[in-house]
Design an enzyme around this catalytic site. Structure first.
Site, PDB file in Angstrom:
ATOM      1  N   SER A 226       0.822  -1.204   0.000  1.00 27.20           N
ATOM      2  CA  SER A 226       0.000   0.000   0.000  1.00 27.20           C
ATOM      3  C   SER A 226       0.861   1.260   0.000  1.00 27.20           C
ATOM      4  O   SER A 226       2.006   1.265   0.471  1.00 27.20           O
ATOM      5  CB  SER A 226      -0.911   0.018   1.233  1.00 27.20           C
ATOM      6  OG  SER A 226      -0.145   0.227   2.412  1.00 27.20           O
ATOM      7  N   GLU A 247       6.968  -0.421  -4.976  1.00 30.32           N
ATOM      8  CA  GLU A 247       5.893  -0.685  -5.943  1.00 30.32           C
ATOM      9  C   GLU A 247       4.595  -0.592  -5.150  1.00 30.32           C
ATOM     10  O   GLU A 247       4.262  -1.491  -4.373  1.00 30.32           O
ATOM     11  CB  GLU A 247       6.043  -2.068  -6.572  1.00 30.32           C
ATOM     12  CG  GLU A 247       4.951  -2.361  -7.597  1.00 30.32           C
ATOM     13  CD  GLU A 247       4.947  -3.803  -8.054  1.00 30.32           C
ATOM     14  OE1 GLU A 247       4.205  -4.105  -8.997  1.00 30.32           O
ATOM     15  OE2 GLU A 247       5.671  -4.627  -7.463  1.00 30.32           O
ATOM     16  N   CYS A 281      -2.754  -4.670  -7.454  1.00 29.16           N
ATOM     17  CA  CYS A 281      -2.444  -3.240  -7.338  1.00 29.16           C
ATOM     18  C   CYS A 281      -2.720  -2.491  -8.632  1.00 29.16           C
ATOM     19  O   CYS A 281      -2.654  -1.262  -8.661  1.00 29.16           O
ATOM     20  CB  CYS A 281      -0.991  -3.041  -6.910  1.00 29.16           C
ATOM     21  SG  CYS A 281       0.201  -3.818  -8.007  1.00 29.16           S
TER      22      CYS A 281
END
Length: 369
Positions: A226, A247, A281
């Protein structure tokens, strides 16, 4: 491996003596356990990694590292069935997707094996009588904190790259999905990596993860997760001027124009949101569709949503598996309540999956608003 940490090439009990349950999201039942690692385990792991750098691993020439990386990639392929089944049972990902992840992980190690002895420095034109050059060196001990949705792919990308350059790694896998990480750690020993090159400490983020993040012996961090935690990783690393690779989560819309290849656009939209039950994601959770093709596009999406095969993630026929954890399951259902309150028109789904094949698992209907 069950309930163990991997430190200095040996499977050991965690310092805490405690364990975390591993729950099968397709039925809500415990089927394994992992170690609840803590700061003591992390400290031992970092010291083990440093010893590897000071010893055989640190002296190993690139070509030899490449052979080990290639061997690990081949072992991952050899154990495709076992790894895919572990992943599907651990996180609920349909088996057909887990197999893709195994192959991708192996391909990363194969790629890095071929690149390891082809990474060169540069010489720079300078004054007469001088030679100016760059020399690429490993960071040292690298810390890796990976998420639960794509552990194998991210191990391949981050651990593979770090080992290529001669770093020694300490991995803290997501507590919701550690089993394939532990299996790959075991395969690294079979591949012949020296003790301490890859250490794995499963556990909670606020315990093992926090300890790894604050350990003074770590010289580089790789984090996937996150944005909130990514900011924290960057802040902690900045206190010691330690570089990081992040990332982080972020979702963007799919934009569909009238001149698209409709079939390909539908496939892309479906894989972008329903793959891994939308727990990625880069989930394409929003669709912006040109008005002239809107109705046709939605109708084709509905065809998939109405016919999607749900149920046992261990079946190759399953297209949509369960949500990985109960908190995530409840969060998704909560968002659906918000959609109702906001007046969104639900054309399909919008609730938990009430199907016999879903049993007591954490299944949510493929949903389109």
């Amino acid at each position: 491996m069950e309930g163990k940490v991997l430190i200095d090439g040996r499977w050991q009990n965690p310092a805490s003596g405690d364990f975390l349950q591993v729950i099968d999201p397709s039925d809500g039942k415990e089927f394994s356990k992992i170690a609840r690692g803590n700061a003591t385990d992390v400290d031992l792991a970092v010291k083990s990694a440093q010893s590897a750098l000071d010893g055989e691993w640190g002296r190993m020439i690139p070509a030899e590292r490449g052979r080990l990386l290639y061997s690990l990639g081949q072992l991952i392929l050899d154990h495709e069935d076992e790894l895919a089944e572990l992943e599907s049972r651990d996180v609920g990902k349909p088996l057909r997707q887990s197999r893709v992840d195994v192959r991708a992980c192996a391909r990363y190690f194969e790629f890095y094996a071929g690149a390891v002895d082809k990474i060169h420095g540069q010489t720079i034109p300078y004054l007469e009588g001088y030679t100016v050059l760059t020399l690429r060196e490993p960071h040292g001990v690298t810390g890796h904190i990976i998420p639960w949705n794509y552990p194998m792919q991210i191990i391949g990308r981050t651990i593979g790259g770090a080992l290529t350059m001669g770093n020694a790694c300490v991995l803290k896998p997501g507590e919701e999905a550690s089993l394939t990480s532990l299996k790959i750690g075991d395969l690294s020993l079979k591949a012949g990596f020296p003790p301490g090159v890859l250490n794995i400490v499963p556990g909670l983020g606020e315990e093992a993860g926090e300890a790894l993040l604050k350990h003074p012996g770590v010289s580089h961090y790789s984090f996937t997760g996150s944005t909130e935690i990514g900011v924290k990783v960057q802040q902690e690393a900045a206190k010691r001027a330690v570089p990081v690779t992040l990332e982080l989560g972020g979702k963007s819309p799919n934009i569909v124009f009238a001149d698209c290849n409709m079939d390909n656009a539908i496939k892309g939209a479906i894989s972008g949101i329903f793959a891994a039950t939308g727990q990625t994601c880069i989930a394409g959770s929003r669709l912006l569709v040109q008005e002239s093709i809107h109705n046709e596009f939605v109708d084709k999406l509905l065809t998939f949503a109405k016919t999607a095969q749900m149920g046992d993630p261990m079946s190759m026929d399953t297209q949509v598996g369960p949500v990985t954890t109960m908190p995530q399951y409840e969060k998704i259902l909560g968002y659906m309540d918000v959609a109702k309150e906001d007046g969104a028109e639900c054309v399909w789904g919008g609730s938990k999956a009430d199907r016999p094949e879903c049993g007591d698992g954490w299944f949510v209907e493929p949903t389109i608003y």
